[in-house]
Design a protein around this motif. Structure first.
Motif, PDB file in Angstrom:
ATOM      1  N   ARG A 127     -30.619   4.112  -3.749  1.00  0.00           N
ATOM      2  CA  ARG A 127     -29.368   3.964  -4.500  1.00  0.00           C
ATOM      3  C   ARG A 127     -28.751   5.324  -4.805  1.00  0.00           C
ATOM      4  N   ARG A 131     -25.167   6.568  -3.686  1.00  0.00           N
ATOM      5  CA  ARG A 131     -24.174   6.990  -4.668  1.00  0.00           C
ATOM      6  C   ARG A 131     -23.681   8.408  -4.386  1.00  0.00           C
ATOM      7  N   GLN A 135     -19.931   9.506  -3.450  1.00  0.00           N
ATOM      8  CA  GLN A 135     -19.179  10.506  -4.213  1.00  0.00           C
ATOM      9  C   GLN A 135     -18.686  11.619  -3.300  1.00  0.00           C
TER      10      GLN A 135
END
Length: 368
Positions: A127, A131, A135
């Motif tokens: 995860r 993420r 980003q």
């Protein structure tokens, strides 16, 4: 790869010892003997990657600890495994509903603890990577969009400056009027009747489109465009065609590239087309090319009308001197409700000092 940190939370020292002996050969282990200490430990370095949390604790039970962790943006994604002697389906369902990722019952079995911890840490790593990648993609897309818009703006200003240069004006006229339009738009955005219209995207589009207001002048013959004296009736008729010529040129650019996937990128050109076509319309309907009146005139064109006239008034031309700021202001006020939208004039008066600052910053002869 850095060693993962597991936070053990239990009010019974013996339970902390058992779990610590299972996990310490593989992970960095931190311990907390109460709910309040657990919340503090979750915020301090080394920050835990996973929490093994007892449910039945005095003062603050595990359910409340989890609620608070989920309420804080710093720990909202921190995975929590409940470790408890409660083994009913209702207890497990309650913990999972609150946001626990797993449930281990006491007495613990080393193999089960290690398997559950390893599985949740691997999921967290995946995860986190997803993420971080998302980003990075978001920032890269924003960077490239920024570069694309900068190139668009530079290109638009270059084209606009060519048109202004043919009219013996300067590229600073483009910058001044662009900033006047943005100032008027931002001021109107604070007024009740305009808040829903003046979104930030709309303000940006108007500002980006403003430099193209006189692009149609490239189609006007030099002997008319550069004539120092008063234009004849026929010459004035030709000069007035620059509004329609500019709008038509922008429409041709839109038409050649107006596919659904490109529509958002071209939105400001639709605004530019309105500005080019209608910035010489007048509020009372006496303008050109279509004799539009009142709110039938596109809002962006109403802003440009005032910006363009104001800049012409305070700028020196071969046929006239520059007017002082106060005299230009009086002329704009005299045109309220006849030449200009009354609301736009009111916005101008609210920000007259800003107009003066923009005029000084981008004065003719200064580097843009």
């Amino acid at each position: 790869m850095a060693q993962k940190t597991v936070l053990l939370v239990d009010d019974t020292p013996e339970n902390l010892t058992v779990l610590g002996e299972i996990l310490m050969p593989y992970y960095r282990v931190r311990v907390a003997s109460s709910g309040s200490r657990a919340l503090s430990a979750a915020m301090t370095d080394p920050r835990p990657d996973l929490v093994l949390l007892d449910v039945m604790m005095p003062d603050m039970d595990g359910y409340e600890v989890l609620r608070r962790l989920r309420q804080d943006p710093r720990t909202v994604d921190l995975p929590v495994i409940f470790v408890t002697a409660l083994d009913t389906t209702e207890d497990e369902a309650h913990g999972l509903e609150l946001g626990a990722v797993d449930y281990i019952t006491k007495p613990v079995r080393p193999a089960i603890v290690l398997a559950r911890v390893r599985g949740q840490l691997e999921l967290k790593t995946s995860r986190d990577h997803a993420r971080d990648h998302a980003q990075w993609l978001e920032s890269e897309i924003a960077r490239r969009i920024g570069q694309y818009r900068m190139m668009q703006d530079v290109s638009m200003r270059a084209l606009a400056s060519l048109a202004e240069a043919r009219d013996n004006e300067t590229g600073n006229h483009v910058l001044r009027t662009q900033n006047y339009v943005r100032t008027l738009a931002e001021t109107l955005a604070t007024r009740p009747g305009f808040r829903s219209l003046m979104t930030q995207e709309r303000i940006d589009a108007m500002s980006r489109a403003a430099p193209l207001h006189d692009i149609g002048k490239v189609a006007i013959p030099d002997h008319i465009l550069h004539k120092p004296g008063r234009l004849s009736e026929d010459e004035w008729a030709v000069m007035k065609t620059h509004a329609r010529q500019g709008a038509d040129a922008i429409w041709r650019a839109i038409r050649d590239h107006d596919r659904n996937e490109e529509r958002e990128a071209l939105d400001f050109l639709y605004v530019a087309m309105d500005i080019a076509a209608h910035h010489h319309e007048r509020w009372d309907g006496s303008g050109y090319p279509d004799g539009l009146a009142g709110q039938d005139i596109p809002l962006a064109a109403r802003l440009m009308a005032l910006a363009d006239v104001f800049d012409a008034l305070i700028s020196q031309r071969c046929y006239k001197p520059a007017l002082p700021m106060e005299q230009a202001k009086s002329i704009i006020c005299a045109g309220r409700g006849s030449h200009f939208d009354p609301d736009v004039v009111d916005a101008f008066l609210m920000r007259a000092d800003n107009f003066a600052e923009i005029a000084a910053r981008y004065a003719d002869g200064r580097a843009a």
